[in-house]
Design an enzyme around this catalytic site. Structure first.
Site, mmCIF file in Angstrom:
data_model
loop_
_atom_site.group_PDB
_atom_site.id
_atom_site.type_symbol
_atom_site.label_atom_id
_atom_site.label_comp_id
_atom_site.label_asym_id
_atom_site.label_seq_id
_atom_site.Cartn_x
_atom_site.Cartn_y
_atom_site.Cartn_z
ATOM 1 N N LYS A 30 0.845 -1.200 0.000
ATOM 2 C CA LYS A 30 0.000 0.000 0.000
ATOM 3 C C LYS A 30 0.879 1.248 0.000
ATOM 4 C CE LYS A 30 -0.212 -0.315 5.007
ATOM 5 N NZ LYS A 30 -1.003 -0.736 6.161
ATOM 6 N N ARG A 124 -10.192 -0.326 15.132
ATOM 7 C CA ARG A 124 -10.247 0.483 13.913
ATOM 8 C C ARG A 124 -11.443 0.073 13.050
ATOM 9 N NH1 ARG A 124 -4.720 0.916 10.503
ATOM 10 N NH2 ARG A 124 -5.162 -1.269 10.062
ATOM 11 N N TYR A 248 16.375 30.346 6.168
ATOM 12 C CA TYR A 248 15.177 31.074 6.604
ATOM 13 C C TYR A 248 15.118 31.207 8.123
ATOM 14 C CZ TYR A 248 13.196 30.341 1.932
ATOM 15 O OH TYR A 248 12.964 30.349 0.590
ATOM 16 N N MET A 296 12.740 24.094 1.147
ATOM 17 C CA MET A 296 11.919 23.207 0.319
ATOM 18 C C MET A 296 12.791 22.277 -0.548
ATOM 19 S SD MET A 296 8.910 24.157 -2.381
ATOM 20 C CE MET A 296 7.925 25.126 -1.279
HETATM 21 C C1 LIG Z 1 -0.203 -1.750 6.748
HETATM 22 C C2 LIG Z 1 -0.749 -3.032 7.190
HETATM 23 C C3 LIG Z 1 0.100 -4.124 7.398
HETATM 24 C C4 LIG Z 1 1.606 -4.053 7.305
HETATM 25 O O1 LIG Z 1 2.128 -3.517 8.466
HETATM 26 P P1 LIG Z 1 3.702 -3.600 8.747
HETATM 27 O O2 LIG Z 1 3.847 -3.133 10.119
HETATM 28 O O3 LIG Z 1 4.339 -2.692 7.741
HETATM 29 O O4 LIG Z 1 4.080 -5.012 8.530
HETATM 30 C C5 LIG Z 1 -0.468 -5.337 7.708
HETATM 31 N N1 LIG Z 1 -1.806 -5.468 7.830
HETATM 32 C C6 LIG Z 1 -2.650 -4.425 7.658
HETATM 33 C C7 LIG Z 1 -4.097 -4.642 7.819
HETATM 34 C C8 LIG Z 1 -2.152 -3.177 7.342
HETATM 35 O O5 LIG Z 1 -2.995 -2.146 7.181
#
Ligand SMILES: *Cc1c(COP(=O)(O)O)cnc(C)c1O
Length: 366
Positions: A30, A124, A248, A296
């Site tokens: 992701k 969650r 800055y 930046m």
């Molecule tokens: C992001 C995520 C993971 C991976 O987490 P890591 O700590 O990077 O291994 C696993 N399961 C779910 C549901 C996630 O959202």
């Protein structure tokens, strides 16, 4: 540019297979594979020991399909009802977190494969254990293909006793679900879980995210190899002719005689502004302290005495390397945030067989 070492990634996947006692691997890619580039990472992982990919949105899944990734893909974060038809069209598996989604699938006769998500303590999304039993029954009664059942750990990477107890409790709750022979993937272990709880049985797959890059919530891991390094170059050098204020806001103080190097990296690349006046970059193996605010596109550092005569414009600078965990701690953040904060203009240079293999930057792929 970000150097992403695919040789080390391959090594880590092999190790993760060992660490998880041979369980199947879902590679979590992701957020553009935590900034590493989801398509490139997915292509690499397709040839390795990875069964299925995890993404967080419909678009992330479609992006992979558009680049010809044929493996199974699960959308982790939960989907909106109106996305389910599209997910099915692209052969993406979805996470079911609520009974209304199951009703929608039945009503609209959507032939989609689903994973049922159980909330065992993350707080969650997902069903309680009892709700999950009911959801499973409804799916089975209506011939919805349940390919997975899963939950998520909230403190698996923390080593204090209270956290360990909490994780154990989450796992034993999850184990209350029975008669799952028809479900292909049972999974709860994330990176911290793989490292600390991989002997739990019951599950047959792990979800490896940040661990693939040799890091987890508490730092680098000795048995794995580091995949990511952010690098840049010295853009400009000067010896101060008098005391002057630098960058800055004038919080950086330069003294007559200092050698100051300006490095081409800034907060628009994902190099965080909180590192102003406190962070260090590495040149010729020496730590160089940041003077003044991170701009930046540039940052100024004081060149230490040891390398004063050596440093030249164009020299390589390690912006974030083996010190990435310390950097994240310095600004009360996490390696996750530093990885995912890398911006689009940072070139991704993939290393394979020890050499640059593909360069993916704003003007295309080389
Ligand atoms: C992001 C995520 C993971 C991976 O987490 P890591 O700590 O990077 O291994 C696993 N399961 C779910 C549901 C996630 O959202």
């Amino acid at each position: 540019w970000a150097e992403i070492d695919l040789d080390n990634l391959e090594y880590n996947i092999k190790k993760i297979k060992e660490l998880s006692h041979g369980k199947e691997i879902m590679a979590i890619i992701k957020a553009d594979a935590y900034g590493m580039g989801a398509v490139s990472i997915a292509k690499e992982l397709c040839d390795l020991n990875v069964n299925i990919f995890g993404v967080s949105s419909l678009e992330e899944g479609i992006e992979l399909r558009n680049h010809n990734i044929k493996k199974e893909i699960l959308i982790l974060a939960g989907s909106f009802n109106e996305e389910l038809e599209m997910a099915k069209c692209y052969n993406l598996q979805v996470t079911i977190t609520d009974i209304s989604q199951i009703k929608y699938i039945i009503e609209h006769k959507i032939e989609i494969s689903v994973h049922i998500k159980v909330d065992t303590g993350m707080g969650r999304v997902g069903f309680t254990i009892d709700e999950a039993k009911n959801a499973l029954k409804i799916c089975r009664d209506n011939n919805i293909t349940v390919v997975g059942l899963y939950s998520h750990l909230s403190v698996s990477d923390e080593s204090d006793l209270d956290s360990i107890e909490y994780t154990k409790n989450q796992i034993s709750k999850f184990k209350k679900l029975e008669e799952l022979e028809d479900i292909k993937y049972i999974h709860i272990l994330n990176s911290g879980g793989i490292l600390n709880f991989s002997n739990i049985g019951y599950t047959n797959m792990v979800r490896a995210g940040i661990l693939m890059y040799g890091v987890y919530g508490e730092g680098l891991i000795n048995s794995l190899k580091r995949v990511f390094t952010l690098k840049s170059k010295v853009l400009f050098l000067k010896e101060l002719k008098e005391d002057i204020d630098i960058s800055y806001g004038r919080v950086g103080k330069g003294c007559k005689g200092d050698i100051i190097a300006t490095v081409a990296v800034g907060y628009a690349d994902g190099y965080r502004r909180e590192l102003s006046n406190i962070g260090t970059l590495t040149i010729h193996g020496h730590k160089c302290k940041i003077v003044g605010k991170v701009c930046m596109d540039m940052v100024m550092v004081k060149v230490p005495k040891e390398i004063e005569t050596k440093v030249q414009v164009g020299d390589e600078v390690v912006v974030m390397g083996e010190d990435i965990y310390e950097i994240s701690q310095m600004i009360h953040s996490s390696v996750y945030e530093l990885f995912t904060g890398l911006s689009r203009r940072v070139s991704r240079v993939y290393i394979k067989n020890g050499k640059p293999h593909i360069v993916n930057n704003l003007i295309g792929k080389i």
